[in-house]
Write an enzyme that holds these catalytic residues in place. Structure first.
Site, PDB file in Angstrom:
ATOM      1  N   ARG A 238      35.710  86.406 -20.279  1.00 33.44           N
ATOM      2  CA  ARG A 238      36.700  86.149 -21.502  1.00 33.44           C
ATOM      3  C   ARG A 238      36.790  84.943 -22.529  1.00 33.44           C
ATOM      4  O   ARG A 238      37.652  84.068 -21.592  1.00 33.44           O
ATOM      5  CB  ARG A 238      38.165  87.422 -21.029  1.00 33.44           C
ATOM      6  CG  ARG A 238      37.335  88.323 -20.269  1.00 33.44           C
ATOM      7  CD  ARG A 238      37.204  89.281 -21.088  1.00 33.44           C
ATOM      8  NE  ARG A 238      36.933  90.501 -20.777  1.00 33.44           N
ATOM      9  CZ  ARG A 238      37.468  91.828 -19.592  1.00 33.44           C
ATOM     10  NH1 ARG A 238      38.814  92.270 -19.985  1.00 33.44           N
ATOM     11  NH2 ARG A 238      36.979  92.600 -19.340  1.00 33.44           N
ATOM     12  N   GLU A 240      39.111  84.462 -24.326  1.00 35.32           N
ATOM     13  CA  GLU A 240      40.270  84.713 -24.390  1.00 35.32           C
ATOM     14  C   GLU A 240      41.473  83.678 -24.078  1.00 35.32           C
ATOM     15  O   GLU A 240      42.313  83.277 -23.630  1.00 35.32           O
ATOM     16  CB  GLU A 240      41.433  85.749 -23.762  1.00 35.32           C
ATOM     17  CG  GLU A 240      40.975  86.611 -23.255  1.00 35.32           C
ATOM     18  CD  GLU A 240      41.372  88.294 -22.878  1.00 35.32           C
ATOM     19  OE1 GLU A 240      41.714  89.265 -23.209  1.00 35.32           O
ATOM     20  OE2 GLU A 240      41.616  87.391 -21.386  1.00 35.32           O
ATOM     21  N   ARG A 246      48.358  85.635 -15.999  1.00 37.45           N
ATOM     22  CA  ARG A 246      47.582  87.531 -15.171  1.00 37.45           C
ATOM     23  C   ARG A 246      46.275  87.033 -15.663  1.00 37.45           C
ATOM     24  O   ARG A 246      45.468  88.224 -15.988  1.00 37.45           O
ATOM     25  CB  ARG A 246      48.296  88.041 -16.226  1.00 37.45           C
ATOM     26  CG  ARG A 246      48.855  88.764 -17.084  1.00 37.45           C
ATOM     27  CD  ARG A 246      49.342  90.269 -17.231  1.00 37.45           C
ATOM     28  NE  ARG A 246      49.229  90.228 -18.347  1.00 37.45           N
ATOM     29  CZ  ARG A 246      49.285  91.644 -18.483  1.00 37.45           C
ATOM     30  NH1 ARG A 246      49.258  92.081 -18.082  1.00 37.45           N
ATOM     31  NH2 ARG A 246      50.556  92.015 -20.124  1.00 37.45           N
ATOM     32  N   HIS A 247      45.981  86.387 -16.946  1.00 38.50           N
ATOM     33  CA  HIS A 247      44.282  85.791 -17.918  1.00 38.50           C
ATOM     34  C   HIS A 247      43.897  84.411 -17.295  1.00 38.50           C
ATOM     35  O   HIS A 247      44.498  83.519 -17.399  1.00 38.50           O
ATOM     36  CB  HIS A 247      44.769  85.883 -19.334  1.00 38.50           C
ATOM     37  CG  HIS A 247      45.145  87.073 -19.684  1.00 38.50           C
ATOM     38  ND1 HIS A 247      46.461  87.285 -19.850  1.00 38.50           N
ATOM     39  CD2 HIS A 247      44.685  87.701 -20.068  1.00 38.50           C
ATOM     40  CE1 HIS A 247      46.518  88.991 -20.930  1.00 38.50           C
ATOM     41  NE2 HIS A 247      45.433  88.946 -20.128  1.00 38.50           N
ATOM     42  N   GLU A 389      48.745  95.749 -15.397  1.00 38.10           N
ATOM     43  CA  GLU A 389      48.244  96.439 -15.410  1.00 38.10           C
ATOM     44  C   GLU A 389      47.182  95.894 -14.586  1.00 38.10           C
ATOM     45  O   GLU A 389      46.818  94.803 -14.822  1.00 38.10           O
ATOM     46  CB  GLU A 389      47.324  96.589 -17.101  1.00 38.10           C
ATOM     47  CG  GLU A 389      46.210  97.137 -16.834  1.00 38.10           C
ATOM     48  CD  GLU A 389      44.973  96.792 -17.917  1.00 38.10           C
ATOM     49  OE1 GLU A 389      46.072  96.552 -19.180  1.00 38.10           O
ATOM     50  OE2 GLU A 389      43.828  96.697 -17.909  1.00 38.10           O
ATOM     51  N   SER A 392      41.463  98.945 -15.250  1.00 39.01           N
ATOM     52  CA  SER A 392      41.838 100.119 -16.268  1.00 39.01           C
ATOM     53  C   SER A 392      40.276 101.266 -16.464  1.00 39.01           C
ATOM     54  O   SER A 392      39.325 100.367 -15.760  1.00 39.01           O
ATOM     55  CB  SER A 392      41.355  98.889 -17.662  1.00 39.01           C
ATOM     56  OG  SER A 392      41.485  99.742 -18.898  1.00 39.01           O
ATOM     57  N   ARG A 440      43.178  89.723 -10.230  1.00 39.25           N
ATOM     58  CA  ARG A 440      44.590  90.164 -10.791  1.00 39.25           C
ATOM     59  C   ARG A 440      45.258  91.455 -10.212  1.00 39.25           C
ATOM     60  O   ARG A 440      46.758  90.755  -9.828  1.00 39.25           O
ATOM     61  CB  ARG A 440      44.687  91.247 -12.432  1.00 39.25           C
ATOM     62  CG  ARG A 440      45.684  91.487 -13.269  1.00 39.25           C
ATOM     63  CD  ARG A 440      46.233  91.108 -13.828  1.00 39.25           C
ATOM     64  NE  ARG A 440      45.232  90.520 -14.389  1.00 39.25           N
ATOM     65  CZ  ARG A 440      45.903  91.182 -16.316  1.00 39.25           C
ATOM     66  NH1 ARG A 440      46.156  92.598 -16.358  1.00 39.25           N
ATOM     67  NH2 ARG A 440      44.766  91.090 -17.087  1.00 39.25           N
TER      68      ARG A 440
HETATM   69  P1  ATP Z   1      44.938  92.982 -20.669  1.00 35.31           P
HETATM   70  O1  ATP Z   1      45.371  94.238 -21.543  1.00 35.31           O
HETATM   71  O2  ATP Z   1      45.911  92.795 -19.333  1.00 35.31           O
HETATM   72  O3  ATP Z   1      44.750  91.885 -20.992  1.00 35.31           O
HETATM   73  P2  ATP Z   1      41.979  94.002 -21.393  1.00 35.31           P
HETATM   74  O4  ATP Z   1      42.834  95.695 -21.100  1.00 35.31           O
HETATM   75  O5  ATP Z   1      41.789  93.308 -21.869  1.00 35.31           O
HETATM   76  O6  ATP Z   1      43.605  93.515 -19.715  1.00 35.31           O
HETATM   77  P3  ATP Z   1      40.238  94.736 -19.137  1.00 35.31           P
HETATM   78  O7  ATP Z   1      39.236  94.578 -20.329  1.00 35.31           O
HETATM   79  O8  ATP Z   1      40.669  96.938 -19.397  1.00 35.31           O
HETATM   80  O9  ATP Z   1      41.364  94.717 -19.935  1.00 35.31           O
HETATM   81  O10 ATP Z   1      40.341  94.999 -18.159  1.00 35.31           O
HETATM   82  C1  ATP Z   1      40.259  95.625 -16.935  1.00 35.31           C
HETATM   83  C2  ATP Z   1      40.618  94.582 -15.962  1.00 35.31           C
HETATM   84  O11 ATP Z   1      40.458  93.589 -15.794  1.00 35.31           O
HETATM   85  C3  ATP Z   1      42.138  94.785 -16.551  1.00 35.31           C
HETATM   86  O12 ATP Z   1      42.562  95.857 -15.947  1.00 35.31           O
HETATM   87  C4  ATP Z   1      42.321  93.537 -15.051  1.00 35.31           C
HETATM   88  O13 ATP Z   1      42.542  93.949 -13.540  1.00 35.31           O
HETATM   89  C5  ATP Z   1      41.929  92.582 -15.183  1.00 35.31           C
HETATM   90  N1  ATP Z   1      41.349  91.046 -16.541  1.00 35.31           N
HETATM   91  C6  ATP Z   1      41.001  92.010 -17.945  1.00 35.31           C
HETATM   92  N2  ATP Z   1      41.295  90.480 -17.964  1.00 35.31           N
HETATM   93  C7  ATP Z   1      40.943  89.677 -17.632  1.00 35.31           C
HETATM   94  C8  ATP Z   1      41.150  88.004 -17.004  1.00 35.31           C
HETATM   95  N3  ATP Z   1      41.090  87.648 -18.543  1.00 35.31           N
HETATM   96  N4  ATP Z   1      41.740  87.774 -16.439  1.00 35.31           N
HETATM   97  C9  ATP Z   1      41.419  88.495 -15.114  1.00 35.31           C
HETATM   98  N5  ATP Z   1      42.024  89.452 -15.069  1.00 35.31           N
HETATM   99  C10 ATP Z   1      41.707  90.743 -16.081  1.00 35.31           C
END
Ligand code: ATP
Length: 466
Positions: A238, A240, A246-247, A389, A392, A440
């Site tokens: 990602r 991001e 948490r990311h 979270e 998902s 996470r």
């Molecule tokens: P968030 O809102 O916390 O950024 P997201 O809605 O982007 O998460 P999803 O794309 O639905 O997350 O990803 C499913 C799962 O993957 C999340 O519930 C989380 O456990 C994990 N996750 C998502 N993005 C990340 C990240 N950048 N780093 C670590 N874990 C992640």
């Protein structure tokens, strides 16, 4: 040659036995005539003792040996031969408190440098840091992560990655028991899997490609290939650019997808049981590791309600509004909202783990099944643990026409989705699934202050090494 023993397996039952052990020099104390040397193997430590003898005494180590071991650099990797005996008083500095080793022979297998960039004592969490917010941009953490190899040798990291291993094993075993097969999908793909801008672009022999943000499209395509229940554990990427606790920019995704019979709640219940089983097994099997982690961070154990607590999104919004939060009914939940909801739900239902369902269609990806009774909401759900979270999921649109219409409605360029969309042309069963981040989940389960603790070599916007 004596059979080699593992430090963790020794006990008073080995009294008077001659053993051969290996480990790192953790610390030394020279009392003039007696040398106390603590040897460490993972989270196990044993005190070894050498008494200075007159030069040349038969069969005993010389003063030269004493002096050499006295000066050996911490973290050097050594082998010791000696006799186990019962300690006169508990050796509080070691995990092996009731026994010691009288050294009669040694081999230095590999010496460490004298000046370690960070000592294990420095890397360890101290009493006054337990409640302090763990800021990974601070010099202390930058230093720790820059020297991750040494950092990984601490009790804390050793304990975390053993639990991590247990987590992987439990998830795989549980899913296999329930008829899932493990698949591996490509990580180099032609178009973004989740849409949006958070994608790492790569040059694929002159053609644009990207690193998979999730196995979403491919795990669904495996369902189209008639594998009824699939899961994947693998890296996802990602882009991001957010420095949060948490990311990560690369994490281990634990994804599953399955054909459903009547309702997406079949997946919700299966995942809930999986998590309860997982947390229960880990708490029992890794109580020693968890105790080490608890001694570093003050966090209460998890509480679960006897029944799964399901909160539809509109109710979650009402809870937040009742607590004075001003927000739109269809806005996504922010990190603060999730945290606040965690507190509210714990008060109301006495649980740290619960599910929010019926997310608004405006905040979920194009492939999510829209609620046929109210198009503003979807058949999507998130699991929350300690107000964060952790996973998902959703029922997916399985009808080719509806899916194509949704893609067009959201203005998504369909060309890179051709292979995915075509898969639905040949008939597709109703299906649903989830995606979770391993790091996470470990962070939330263990109560770690930052997700970087649960990543072996974390990747964040500022870190690509080591
Ligand atoms: P968030 O809102 O916390 O950024 P997201 O809605 O982007 O998460 P999803 O794309 O639905 O997350 O990803 C499913 C799962 O993957 C999340 O519930 C989380 O456990 C994990 N996750 C998502 N993005 C990340 C990240 N950048 N780093 C670590 N874990 C992640």
């Amino acid at each position: 040659m004596y059979q080699r023993s593992e430090l963790k397996n020794l006990s008073i039952l080995n009294h008077q036995e001659v053993v051969r052990v290996r480990g790192r020099v953790f610390s030394k104390k020279d009392c003039g005539r007696i040398l106390f040397l603590i040897v460490r193997d993972g989270i196990d430590t044993l005190q070894a003792v050498l008494v200075k003898n007159k030069e040349g005494t038969d069969g005993q180590l010389s003063i030269g040996d004493y002096n050499l071991l006295r000066k050996i650099e911490n973290e050097s990797f050594i082998e010791l031969i000696g006799t186990i005996y019962c300690a006169e008083q508990p050796v509080s500095a070691c995990s092996q408190q009731s026994i010691e080793l009288a050294i009669s022979g040694y081999t230095i297998l590999s010496r460490s440098v004298l000046d370690l960039p960070i000592t294990l004592k420095e890397a360890a969490i101290k009493e006054d840091q337990k409640t302090e917010s763990q800021d990974f941009s601070s010099i202390r953490y930058v230093k720790r992560l820059n020297n991750r190899i040494l950092d990984l040798r601490t009790d804390l990291a050793q304990a975390i990655f053993r639990v991590n291993d247990g987590m992987l094993f439990c998830i795989q075993s549980y899913l296999r028991n329930y008829g899932f097969i493990e698949i591996k999908t490509p990580k180099l793909i032609g178009g973004a899997s989740e849409g949006g801008a958070d994608v790492f672009k790569v040059d694929y022999f002159g053609k644009p490609a990207c690193l998979a943000q999730s196995p979403q499209l491919y795990k669904q395509m495996a369902i189209m290939g008639d594998f009824k229940r699939v899961f994947e554990i693998g890296p996802v990427f990602r882009a991001e650019n957010s420095d949060t606790n948490r990311h990560l920019t690369e994490f281990i995704g634990v994804d599953l997808e399955m054909v459903i019979d009547q309702s997406y709640m079949e997946v919700v219940h299966l995942v809930y049981q999986l998590l309860l089983d997982l947390f229960d097994t880990l708490s029992k099997k890794y109580h020693r590791e968890i105790a080490i982690i608890r001694s570093c961070f003050n966090l209460p154990p998890l509480t679960f309600a006897s029944e799964l607590v399901v909160i539809p999104f509109p109710d979650a919004v009402s809870f937040l509004k009742a607590y004075g939060k001003e927000r739109g009914d269809f806005d996504d939940l922010s990190k603060e909202d999730e945290k606040q909801l965690g507190v509210i739900v714990k008060e109301k239902y006495h649980t740290d783990l619960y599910v929010i369902t019926h997310y608004p269609s405006s905040v979920r990806p194009f492939y999510t099944m829209v609620d046929p009774n109210d198009g503003r909401y979807t058949h999507a759900y998130d699991f929350m643990l300690r107000g964060v979270e952790i996973l998902s999921g959703a029922q997916r649109i399985h009808d080719y026409v509806s899916l194509s219409q949704r893609v067009a409605q959201l203005g998504i360029e369909p060309t890179t989705l051709d292979h995915y969309l075509n898969a639905f042309k040949y008939g597709a069963p109703p299906h649903a699934g989830v995606g979770m981040g391993l790091e996470r989940m470990l962070k939330c389960f263990l109560g770690l202050p930052d997700v970087r603790y649960s990543s072996l070599f974390p990747r964040d916007p500022k870190r690509l090494y080591p």
